[in-house]
Design a protein around this motif. Structure first.
Motif, PDB file in Angstrom:
ATOM      1  N   SER A 163       0.805  -1.066  -0.189  1.00 28.62           N
ATOM      2  CA  SER A 163      -0.077  -0.110   0.201  1.00 28.62           C
ATOM      3  C   SER A 163       0.856   1.254  -0.119  1.00 28.62           C
ATOM      4  O   SER A 163       0.570   2.452  -0.440  1.00 28.62           O
ATOM      5  CB  SER A 163      -1.085  -0.115   1.110  1.00 28.62           C
ATOM      6  N   CYS A 208       3.302   1.688  -1.776  1.00 22.83           N
ATOM      7  CA  CYS A 208       3.677   1.780  -3.389  1.00 22.83           C
ATOM      8  C   CYS A 208       2.686   2.496  -4.153  1.00 22.83           C
ATOM      9  O   CYS A 208       2.670   2.607  -5.280  1.00 22.83           O
ATOM     10  CB  CYS A 208       4.189   0.708  -3.726  1.00 22.83           C
ATOM     11  N   THR A 209       1.380   2.264  -3.639  1.00 24.72           N
ATOM     12  CA  THR A 209       0.253   2.812  -4.531  1.00 24.72           C
ATOM     13  C   THR A 209       0.535   3.714  -5.175  1.00 24.72           C
ATOM     14  O   THR A 209       0.229   3.859  -6.406  1.00 24.72           O
ATOM     15  CB  THR A 209      -1.032   2.383  -3.695  1.00 24.72           C
ATOM     16  N   LEU A 233       0.818   4.101  -9.517  1.00 24.72           N
ATOM     17  CA  LEU A 233      -0.330   4.627 -10.237  1.00 24.72           C
ATOM     18  C   LEU A 233       0.238   5.743 -11.038  1.00 24.72           C
ATOM     19  O   LEU A 233       0.115   6.004 -12.168  1.00 24.72           O
ATOM     20  CB  LEU A 233      -1.463   5.183  -9.265  1.00 24.72           C
ATOM     21  N   LYS A 246      -4.478   8.518  -2.138  1.00 30.66           N
ATOM     22  CA  LYS A 246      -3.403   7.468  -1.544  1.00 30.66           C
ATOM     23  C   LYS A 246      -2.609   7.563  -0.953  1.00 30.66           C
ATOM     24  O   LYS A 246      -1.561   6.395  -0.988  1.00 30.66           O
ATOM     25  CB  LYS A 246      -3.019   7.023  -3.101  1.00 30.66           C
TER      26      LYS A 246
END
Length: 315
Positions: free
Chosen positions: A240, A242-243, A247, A296
């Motif tokens: 998470s 790295c989300t 993106l 994010k």
């Protein structure tokens, strides 16, 4: 090449979206203006937020600042001129202004690509070497790496522009694009541009593929490292983090790679579709990235919630 070449063209004409009926000029200019405002406001907000909140003065967020700055600059370089074209009907851009725009378009694209590479390395060290992360990836390290990402393209982009500037131009003067780029300008030269085009293509591929190779290798190592973690919660938490980076990276690289692979496979786009695709993958990520950073990224999201709650209490 000699700088004595005579240039017959004093202005270029930006074609914009080929075949668009005039009745759509005003709505399109409004749409592009909204995109520009989204890019300008969103990325300026991210830069100011990270600058003013000391809790966000960390390597990851400094990288976000550099990415936001490249997005902001790219929007400022490309959009005002095409908005003006569709608002006023004036397609002219002066010869030297076109080359200046070409320089910044390619310079900012290369810089953004290298900063994405720095971002991938940041996540690689954070997840694979967590105990050494604070010592290895300091704010100073990020500043140096991002500074190099800004400085490296300056040298070869200046050389690229000077090589193109020395060519004689006597074609139709119509650039089939919404902004001045190397391919569009080279198509108008009176001389054989094969050598210049090959150098430009090589630099473009280096700017795109070298950082992309590092990015892919970094995230593959990250995935392998995370899969070795026994706890599912720890794996989810690590991935998470790295989300937002994933993106942002996918939004930048995937459309470009698709277009390049399609061209190499012999698939040709119509002129209007090609221009629309290029504008979409050039500008939409710059407008969307601030939302990714805000929604994010846990620390930025918490910072925004705290500021919002304070403002409600103050009211």
């Amino acid at each position: 090449m000699s700088f004595s070449n005579v240039t017959r063209i004093r202005h270029f004409f930006l074609l914009g979206f080929a075949g668009l009926p005039p009745k759509y000029y005003a709505p399109l200019s409004v749409l592009l203006l909204l995109v520009f405002l989204a890019i300008a406001c969103g990325n300026t907000f991210i830069i100011i937020l990270i600058k003013m909140d000391r809790l966000l003065h960390k390597p990851t967020y400094l990288i976000f600042c550099h990415l936001a700055l490249t997005d902001l600059a790219f929007g400022a370089v490309t959009l005002p001129r095409i908005i003006w074209k569709y608002w006023t009907g004036n397609s002219l851009i002066s010869f030297h202004a076109c080359f200046v725009q070409m320089y910044f378009v390619h310079f900012l694209g290369a810089t953004h690509s290298f900063i994405l590479m720095v971002m991938a390395l940041d996540r690689l060290v954070a997840i694979c070497l967590p105990l050494r992360y604070v010592a290895v990836f300091t704010n100073t390290t990020v500043t140096l790496l991002c500074g190099a990402s800004w400085l490296m393209p300056i040298i070869w982009m200046v050389s690229l522009v000077l090589d193109a500037l020395t060519l004689p131009y006597c074609g139709s003067a119509v650039i089939v694009q919404c902004y001045c780029d190397h391919i569009g300008i080279m198509a108008l030269s009176c001389e054989d541009t094969y050598a210049v085009a090959e150098v430009a293509f090589g630099l473009a591929m280096y700017s795109l593929l070298f950082p992309l190779a590092i990015v892919i290798a970094s995230y593959l190592v990250i995935i392998v490292t995370v899969m070795r973690v026994s706890s599912p919660n720890s794996r989810t938490k690590a991935l998470s983090t790295c989300t937002p980076q994933l993106l942002t990276t996918c939004l930048y690289y995937m459309p470009r790679c698709f277009v390049y692979m399609a061209n190499n496979a012999g698939f040709t786009f119509s002129v209007p579709l090609r221009i629309s695709v290029i504008m979409a993958y050039s500008l939409l990520p710059a407008a969307v990235n601030p939302l990714i950073y805000c929604f994010k990224t846990q620390h930025i999201k918490e910072t925004l919630k705290k500021k919002f709650c304070r403002s409600k209490i103050g009211v």
